[in-house]
Motif scaffolding. Structure first.
Motif, mmCIF file in Angstrom:
data_model
loop_
_atom_site.group_PDB
_atom_site.id
_atom_site.type_symbol
_atom_site.label_atom_id
_atom_site.label_comp_id
_atom_site.label_asym_id
_atom_site.label_seq_id
_atom_site.Cartn_x
_atom_site.Cartn_y
_atom_site.Cartn_z
ATOM 1 N N LYS A 51 -39.070 10.259 -30.338
ATOM 2 C CA LYS A 51 -40.184 10.823 -31.108
ATOM 3 C C LYS A 51 -39.819 10.806 -32.582
ATOM 4 O O LYS A 51 -38.646 10.864 -32.939
ATOM 5 N N ILE A 52 -40.835 10.720 -33.407
ATOM 6 C CA ILE A 52 -40.622 10.862 -34.844
ATOM 7 C C ILE A 52 -41.413 12.074 -35.306
ATOM 8 O O ILE A 52 -42.425 12.437 -34.706
ATOM 9 N N ASN A 53 -40.932 12.693 -36.336
ATOM 10 C CA ASN A 53 -41.571 13.888 -36.859
ATOM 11 C C ASN A 53 -42.307 13.528 -38.143
ATOM 12 O O ASN A 53 -41.690 13.136 -39.129
ATOM 13 N N ILE A 54 -43.620 13.652 -38.111
ATOM 14 C CA ILE A 54 -44.438 13.387 -39.286
ATOM 15 C C ILE A 54 -45.194 14.663 -39.621
ATOM 16 O O ILE A 54 -46.016 15.126 -38.837
ATOM 17 N N VAL A 55 -44.866 15.241 -40.763
ATOM 18 C CA VAL A 55 -45.501 16.471 -41.237
ATOM 19 C C VAL A 55 -45.460 17.560 -40.159
ATOM 20 O O VAL A 55 -46.461 18.221 -39.890
ATOM 21 N N GLY A 56 -44.311 17.694 -39.499
ATOM 22 C CA GLY A 56 -44.158 18.743 -38.505
ATOM 23 C C GLY A 56 -44.753 18.422 -37.147
ATOM 24 O O GLY A 56 -44.725 19.247 -36.247
ATOM 25 N N ILE A 57 -45.305 17.248 -36.995
ATOM 26 C CA ILE A 57 -45.902 16.846 -35.715
ATOM 27 C C ILE A 57 -45.012 15.781 -35.083
ATOM 28 O O ILE A 57 -44.719 14.762 -35.710
ATOM 29 N N GLU A 58 -44.582 16.025 -33.846
ATOM 30 C CA GLU A 58 -43.770 15.034 -33.147
ATOM 31 C C GLU A 58 -44.678 13.995 -32.494
ATOM 32 O O GLU A 58 -45.570 14.342 -31.715
ATOM 33 N N ILE A 59 -44.424 12.744 -32.835
ATOM 34 C CA ILE A 59 -45.221 11.640 -32.314
ATOM 35 C C ILE A 59 -44.298 10.717 -31.526
ATOM 36 O O ILE A 59 -43.258 10.297 -32.046
ATOM 37 N N PRO A 60 -44.667 10.395 -30.278
ATOM 38 C CA PRO A 60 -43.840 9.457 -29.509
ATOM 39 C C PRO A 60 -43.749 8.098 -30.210
ATOM 40 O O PRO A 60 -44.736 7.609 -30.773
ATOM 41 N N VAL A 61 -42.569 7.519 -30.182
ATOM 42 C CA VAL A 61 -42.365 6.200 -30.781
ATOM 43 C C VAL A 61 -43.320 5.183 -30.155
ATOM 44 O O VAL A 61 -43.788 4.260 -30.825
ATOM 45 N N ALA A 62 -43.646 5.375 -28.887
ATOM 46 C CA ALA A 62 -44.557 4.453 -28.205
ATOM 47 C C ALA A 62 -45.923 4.405 -28.895
ATOM 48 O O ALA A 62 -46.586 3.364 -28.902
ATOM 49 N N VAL A 63 -46.346 5.501 -29.498
ATOM 50 C CA VAL A 63 -47.619 5.523 -30.227
ATOM 51 C C VAL A 63 -47.551 4.579 -31.428
ATOM 52 O O VAL A 63 -48.528 3.893 -31.750
ATOM 53 N N LEU A 64 -46.384 4.534 -32.084
ATOM 54 C CA LEU A 64 -46.208 3.573 -33.177
ATOM 55 C C LEU A 64 -46.331 2.145 -32.651
ATOM 56 O O LEU A 64 -46.883 1.279 -33.322
ATOM 57 N N GLY A 65 -45.801 1.924 -31.457
ATOM 58 C CA GLY A 65 -45.928 0.610 -30.838
ATOM 59 C C GLY A 65 -47.380 0.248 -30.592
ATOM 60 O O GLY A 65 -47.804 -0.870 -30.875
ATOM 61 N N VAL A 66 -48.148 1.198 -30.077
ATOM 62 C CA VAL A 66 -49.581 0.958 -29.856
ATOM 63 C C VAL A 66 -50.245 0.590 -31.175
ATOM 64 O O VAL A 66 -50.979 -0.400 -31.260
ATOM 65 N N ALA A 67 -49.982 1.366 -32.213
ATOM 66 C CA ALA A 67 -50.597 1.104 -33.520
ATOM 67 C C ALA A 67 -50.179 -0.266 -34.058
ATOM 68 O O ALA A 67 -51.014 -1.019 -34.589
ATOM 69 N N GLY A 68 -48.908 -0.597 -33.908
ATOM 70 C CA GLY A 68 -48.421 -1.884 -34.391
ATOM 71 C C GLY A 68 -49.047 -3.062 -33.662
ATOM 72 O O GLY A 68 -49.520 -4.018 -34.294
ATOM 73 N N TYR A 69 -49.069 -2.989 -32.352
ATOM 74 C CA TYR A 69 -49.639 -4.093 -31.578
ATOM 75 C C TYR A 69 -51.151 -4.212 -31.800
ATOM 76 O O TYR A 69 -51.682 -5.319 -31.870
ATOM 77 N N VAL A 70 -51.846 -3.081 -31.932
ATOM 78 C CA VAL A 70 -53.286 -3.124 -32.208
ATOM 79 C C VAL A 70 -53.530 -3.775 -33.567
ATOM 80 O O VAL A 70 -54.446 -4.593 -33.723
#
Length: 144
Positions: A51-70
Protein backbone atom coordinates in the motif's frame (compact mmCIF):
# COMPACT_ATOMS: atom_id res chain seq x y z
CA UNK A 1 3.99 -3.61 -38.48
CA UNK A 2 2.98 -0.62 -36.36
CA UNK A 3 -0.52 -2.04 -36.16
CA UNK A 4 0.85 -5.36 -34.89
CA UNK A 5 2.91 -3.58 -32.22
CA UNK A 6 -0.17 -1.66 -31.09
CA UNK A 7 -2.30 -4.80 -31.04
CA UNK A 8 0.29 -6.63 -28.96
CA UNK A 9 0.59 -3.66 -26.57
CA UNK A 10 -3.21 -3.55 -26.24
CA UNK A 11 -3.33 -7.30 -25.47
CA UNK A 12 -0.58 -6.97 -22.85
CA UNK A 13 -2.33 -3.95 -21.33
CA UNK A 14 -5.58 -5.89 -21.04
CA UNK A 15 -3.74 -8.77 -19.36
CA UNK A 16 -2.03 -6.37 -16.97
CA UNK A 17 -5.32 -4.59 -16.26
CA UNK A 18 -7.11 -7.84 -15.47
CA UNK A 19 -4.33 -8.92 -13.10
CA UNK A 20 -4.27 -5.50 -11.42
CA UNK A 21 -8.06 -5.56 -11.01
CA UNK A 22 -7.89 -9.06 -9.54
CA UNK A 23 -5.18 -7.98 -7.10
CA UNK A 24 -7.16 -4.86 -6.18
CA UNK A 25 -10.12 -7.04 -5.27
CA UNK A 26 -7.79 -9.26 -3.25
CA UNK A 27 -6.29 -6.23 -1.48
CA UNK A 28 -9.73 -4.93 -0.56
CA UNK A 29 -11.20 -8.26 0.56
CA UNK A 30 -8.05 -9.92 1.97
CA UNK A 31 -9.46 -13.24 0.74
CA UNK A 32 -6.41 -15.53 0.82
CA UNK A 33 -8.25 -18.06 -1.35
CA UNK A 34 -7.68 -15.66 -4.25
CA UNK A 35 -3.96 -16.41 -4.07
CA UNK A 36 -4.69 -19.85 -5.51
CA UNK A 37 -2.32 -21.78 -3.28
CA UNK A 38 0.57 -19.32 -3.36
CA UNK A 39 1.64 -18.42 0.16
CA UNK A 40 4.04 -15.84 -1.26
CA UNK A 41 1.07 -13.99 -2.74
CA UNK A 42 -0.35 -13.54 0.76
CA UNK A 43 3.05 -12.49 2.10
CA UNK A 44 3.52 -9.85 -0.60
CA UNK A 45 0.01 -8.49 -0.21
CA UNK A 46 0.23 -8.38 3.58
CA UNK A 47 3.52 -6.47 3.52
CA UNK A 48 3.81 -2.77 4.28
CA UNK A 49 4.92 -2.28 0.65
CA UNK A 50 1.56 -3.40 -0.74
CA UNK A 51 0.00 0.00 0.00
CA UNK A 52 1.04 3.58 -0.47
CA UNK A 53 -0.03 6.43 1.73
CA UNK A 54 -1.39 9.47 -0.09
CA UNK A 55 -2.61 12.31 2.13
CA UNK A 56 -3.28 9.89 4.98
CA UNK A 57 -5.20 7.44 2.79
CA UNK A 58 -3.73 3.98 2.22
CA UNK A 59 -4.14 2.90 -1.38
CA UNK A 60 -3.29 -0.62 -2.57
CA UNK A 61 -0.43 -0.67 -5.06
CA UNK A 62 -2.70 -2.74 -7.30
CA UNK A 63 -4.92 0.35 -7.74
CA UNK A 64 -1.92 2.16 -9.21
CA UNK A 65 -1.56 -0.76 -11.59
CA UNK A 66 -5.19 -0.41 -12.65
CA UNK A 67 -4.71 3.31 -13.25
CA UNK A 68 -1.49 2.73 -15.18
CA UNK A 69 -2.87 0.03 -17.43
CA UNK A 70 -6.09 1.99 -18.07
CA UNK A 71 -4.01 5.04 -19.05
CA UNK A 72 -1.83 3.05 -21.42
CA UNK A 73 -4.85 1.30 -22.89
CA UNK A 74 -6.67 4.62 -23.37
CA UNK A 75 -3.71 6.10 -25.25
CA UNK A 76 -3.38 3.05 -27.48
CA UNK A 77 -7.11 2.89 -28.27
CA UNK A 78 -7.62 6.64 -28.72
CA UNK A 79 -4.39 7.34 -30.61
CA UNK A 80 -5.83 6.73 -34.09
CA UNK A 81 -8.99 8.72 -33.28
CA UNK A 82 -7.74 11.88 -31.57
CA UNK A 83 -5.74 14.45 -33.49
CA UNK A 84 -3.29 15.41 -30.76
CA UNK A 85 -2.59 11.75 -29.99
CA UNK A 86 -1.94 10.97 -33.65
CA UNK A 87 1.03 13.32 -33.47
CA UNK A 88 2.29 12.61 -29.95
CA UNK A 89 0.75 9.24 -29.07
CA UNK A 90 4.01 7.36 -29.42
CA UNK A 91 5.74 9.64 -26.92
CA UNK A 92 2.79 9.61 -24.52
CA UNK A 93 2.73 5.80 -24.72
CA UNK A 94 6.50 5.73 -24.12
CA UNK A 95 6.24 8.08 -21.13
CA UNK A 96 3.46 6.07 -19.48
CA UNK A 97 5.19 2.77 -20.10
CA UNK A 98 8.50 4.17 -18.81
CA UNK A 99 6.83 5.22 -15.54
CA UNK A 100 5.17 1.80 -15.29
CA UNK A 101 8.43 0.01 -16.01
CA UNK A 102 10.39 2.03 -13.43
CA UNK A 103 7.71 1.29 -10.84
CA UNK A 104 7.89 -2.37 -11.88
CA UNK A 105 11.65 -2.38 -11.25
CA UNK A 106 11.00 -0.95 -7.78
CA UNK A 107 8.40 -3.65 -7.07
CA UNK A 108 10.76 -6.38 -8.26
CA UNK A 109 13.42 -5.02 -5.90
CA UNK A 110 10.92 -5.02 -3.03
CA UNK A 111 9.90 -8.61 -3.72
CA UNK A 112 13.46 -9.90 -4.08
CA UNK A 113 15.41 -7.88 -1.54
CA UNK A 114 12.93 -6.77 1.10
CA UNK A 115 10.03 -9.20 1.26
CA UNK A 116 11.76 -12.26 -0.20
CA UNK A 117 8.48 -13.55 -1.57
CA UNK A 118 7.20 -13.86 -5.12
CA UNK A 119 3.56 -13.34 -5.99
CA UNK A 120 2.71 -15.05 -9.31
CA UNK A 121 0.14 -12.36 -10.11
CA UNK A 122 2.70 -9.64 -9.47
CA UNK A 123 5.19 -11.40 -11.70
CA UNK A 124 2.57 -11.64 -14.46
CA UNK A 125 1.97 -7.90 -14.23
CA UNK A 126 5.71 -7.20 -14.13
CA UNK A 127 6.31 -9.27 -17.27
CA UNK A 128 3.40 -7.58 -19.06
CA UNK A 129 4.68 -4.09 -18.17
CA UNK A 130 8.24 -4.98 -19.20
CA UNK A 131 7.05 -6.12 -22.63
CA UNK A 132 4.82 -3.04 -22.95
CA UNK A 133 7.87 -0.87 -22.26
CA UNK A 134 9.94 -2.78 -24.85
CA UNK A 135 7.19 -2.25 -27.42
CA UNK A 136 7.09 1.46 -26.61
CA UNK A 137 10.86 1.71 -27.14
CA UNK A 138 10.51 -0.06 -30.50
CA UNK A 139 7.80 2.42 -31.52
CA UNK A 140 9.93 5.42 -30.52
CA UNK A 141 12.94 4.08 -32.43
CA UNK A 142 10.84 3.44 -35.55
CA UNK A 143 9.05 6.79 -35.39
CA UNK A 144 9.93 8.97 -38.37
Amino acid sequence: MEKRLSQLAIALSVIGLLVAMYMTIYAITSNDNMCIGSKDCSVVNASKYSKINIVGIEIPVAVLGVAGYVSILAVLLLEPRLGFLQQSGTLVFFGLSLMGFLFTLYLIYVEIALIRAFCPFCITSQVAMTFIFILSVIRVVRQP
